[in-house]
Design a protein around this motif. Sequence first.
Motif, mmCIF file in Angstrom:
data_model
loop_
_atom_site.group_PDB
_atom_site.id
_atom_site.type_symbol
_atom_site.label_atom_id
_atom_site.label_comp_id
_atom_site.label_asym_id
_atom_site.label_seq_id
_atom_site.Cartn_x
_atom_site.Cartn_y
_atom_site.Cartn_z
ATOM 1 N N LEU A 237 0.697 -1.463 0.045
ATOM 2 C CA LEU A 237 0.226 0.068 0.119
ATOM 3 C C LEU A 237 0.891 1.245 0.010
ATOM 4 C CD1 LEU A 237 -2.895 -0.757 2.164
ATOM 5 C CD2 LEU A 237 -2.894 -0.797 -0.052
ATOM 6 N N PRO A 238 2.507 1.529 0.934
ATOM 7 C CA PRO A 238 2.875 2.863 0.924
ATOM 8 C C PRO A 238 3.406 3.014 -1.099
ATOM 9 C CG PRO A 238 3.293 1.418 2.571
ATOM 10 C CD PRO A 238 2.576 0.169 1.885
ATOM 11 N N THR A 239 3.564 1.897 -1.636
ATOM 12 C CA THR A 239 4.086 1.907 -2.780
ATOM 13 C C THR A 239 2.702 2.514 -3.853
ATOM 14 O OG1 THR A 239 5.458 -0.049 -2.826
ATOM 15 C CG2 THR A 239 5.046 0.529 -4.855
ATOM 16 N N ALA A 240 1.548 1.431 -3.889
ATOM 17 C CA ALA A 240 0.593 1.911 -4.142
ATOM 18 C C ALA A 240 0.045 3.223 -4.100
ATOM 19 C CB ALA A 240 -1.273 1.389 -3.848
ATOM 20 N N HIS A 241 0.690 4.383 -2.664
ATOM 21 C CA HIS A 241 0.023 5.845 -2.829
ATOM 22 C C HIS A 241 1.298 6.223 -3.089
ATOM 23 C CE1 HIS A 241 -0.157 8.504 0.539
ATOM 24 N NE2 HIS A 241 -1.015 9.018 -0.704
ATOM 25 N N ALA A 242 2.302 5.926 -3.580
ATOM 26 C CA ALA A 242 3.057 6.347 -4.945
ATOM 27 C C ALA A 242 1.858 6.850 -5.810
ATOM 28 C CB ALA A 242 3.954 5.956 -4.033
ATOM 29 N N ALA A 243 2.289 5.146 -6.448
ATOM 30 C CA ALA A 243 1.792 5.459 -7.722
ATOM 31 C C ALA A 243 0.472 6.350 -7.921
ATOM 32 C CB ALA A 243 1.728 4.062 -7.897
ATOM 33 N N ILE A 244 -0.301 6.064 -7.209
ATOM 34 C CA ILE A 244 -2.348 6.939 -7.255
ATOM 35 C C ILE A 244 -1.622 8.373 -7.233
ATOM 36 C CG2 ILE A 244 -3.783 7.627 -6.125
ATOM 37 C CD1 ILE A 244 -3.418 4.693 -5.121
ATOM 38 N N THR A 245 -0.778 9.281 -6.705
ATOM 39 C CA THR A 245 -0.597 10.688 -5.960
ATOM 40 C C THR A 245 0.641 10.593 -7.691
ATOM 41 O OG1 THR A 245 0.239 9.925 -4.399
ATOM 42 C CG2 THR A 245 1.386 12.466 -5.100
ATOM 43 N N ALA A 246 1.118 9.478 -8.543
ATOM 44 C CA ALA A 246 2.126 9.761 -9.347
ATOM 45 C C ALA A 246 0.998 10.066 -10.516
ATOM 46 C CB ALA A 246 3.056 8.830 -10.084
ATOM 47 N N CYS A 247 -0.129 9.705 -10.945
ATOM 48 C CA CYS A 247 -1.258 9.521 -12.105
ATOM 49 C C CYS A 247 -1.694 10.125 -12.000
ATOM 50 C CB CYS A 247 -2.052 8.209 -11.471
ATOM 51 S SG CYS A 247 -0.951 6.924 -11.912
ATOM 52 N N GLN A 248 -1.907 10.797 -10.937
ATOM 53 C CA GLN A 248 -2.823 12.127 -10.256
ATOM 54 C C GLN A 248 -1.886 13.103 -10.687
ATOM 55 O OE1 GLN A 248 -3.880 11.492 -6.279
ATOM 56 N NE2 GLN A 248 -5.454 10.469 -6.775
ATOM 57 N N ALA A 249 -0.654 13.087 -10.580
ATOM 58 C CA ALA A 249 0.275 14.548 -10.962
ATOM 59 C C ALA A 249 0.269 14.695 -12.585
ATOM 60 C CB ALA A 249 1.594 13.916 -10.348
#
Length: 366
Positions: free
Chosen positions: A170-182
């Motif tokens: 999930l920490p890695t998922a959070h980074a991926a979510i944030t990167a996609c949103q960026a």
Amino acid sequence: MSLSTSTPPRLPCGAEFAQLADQLWHGVAAGDEYAATEIVLRALDDGIEPESVLLDVIAAVQGKVGEEWAANRISVAQEHAATSINERAVAALALHPAARRTPTLGRITVACVDGEWHALPARMVAEVLKLRGWQVDYLGAQVPAPHLISHLHTTKADAVALSSSIATRLPTAHAAITACQAVGVPVLVGGAAFGPDGRYARLLGAEAWAPDARTAADRLAGGPLPRPQVDHQQMDDLPHLADQEYTMVTRNSDNLVRTVFHALEDAFPAMRAYDDMQRERTAEDLAHIVEFLATALYLGDEKLFTWFITWTAQILVARGVPAQSLPPALNLFARELKDFPRAARILQRGVEALTTAPRTTTGKPA
């Protein structure tokens, strides 16, 4: 044969689904990929809707694979072999004429979080979306965020469907979510990692969550996902991370496991009689405990850790391993992390969960 002139697909009754799933399970359990694939193709030839074959037959069998492993009725190797056969069945279905669709909707990227090797749930989502008329880019397992973002820049996808089955990702998922949103791409997430009610999807800021492939397709069919709000940072989402406990536990995980492993021989004398394989498995279990502790610290959620530790106790008991080794291990971790109040509290909750969990007639926590 064009779809416009073909016989409309039929939806069999629940009993027929159960019969097909039972037949497929026997093929999968026997390691017979030819028989398994033939069952799937014959169902399609008989006119059964491909989405139903995917979700009500293949996915149902894959769920049983997981249950059989958890109950120690099949080995890890057998679980991997069964999953591989189900993946072959999905691939065969995708190539069948009944599953061919011309994309009429937008474009969706489907990927697993970096470090997530359970690719079959994501593949199920990808195939269902194709059947619903989407153009799908399926990237598979363990997709690093930079590679995912590079792909999005190239394809201009309307959304990303991100899958994770393992909560420690999930920490890695959070980074991926944030990167996609960026880069302006909304994210729909799914998989067991995000919680049965999607609580971690909301916590990590995903635009949408779906518990299964059918619901994911329905959500995307209901209209475009909201555009991302990119005026925040991860620390704004999870202010508790300011105490640095997550970072410190993660950085020192190897030392923590090593220290507790050696101390456990005194705290749990039965370990002195373990053979090399048992000692190796104990070290692996301790590493998993630290991973879930770190993830609980990241999310600020004690319940994730208590769920994991009681589940681990059930798995150990099913394999004839005494779960009594877990409370001493948690107490030793707490001793090493006495200067980290959140970590110590989570570990204490784990001990309490182990001592208060109801027992079934087999001696396992209910």
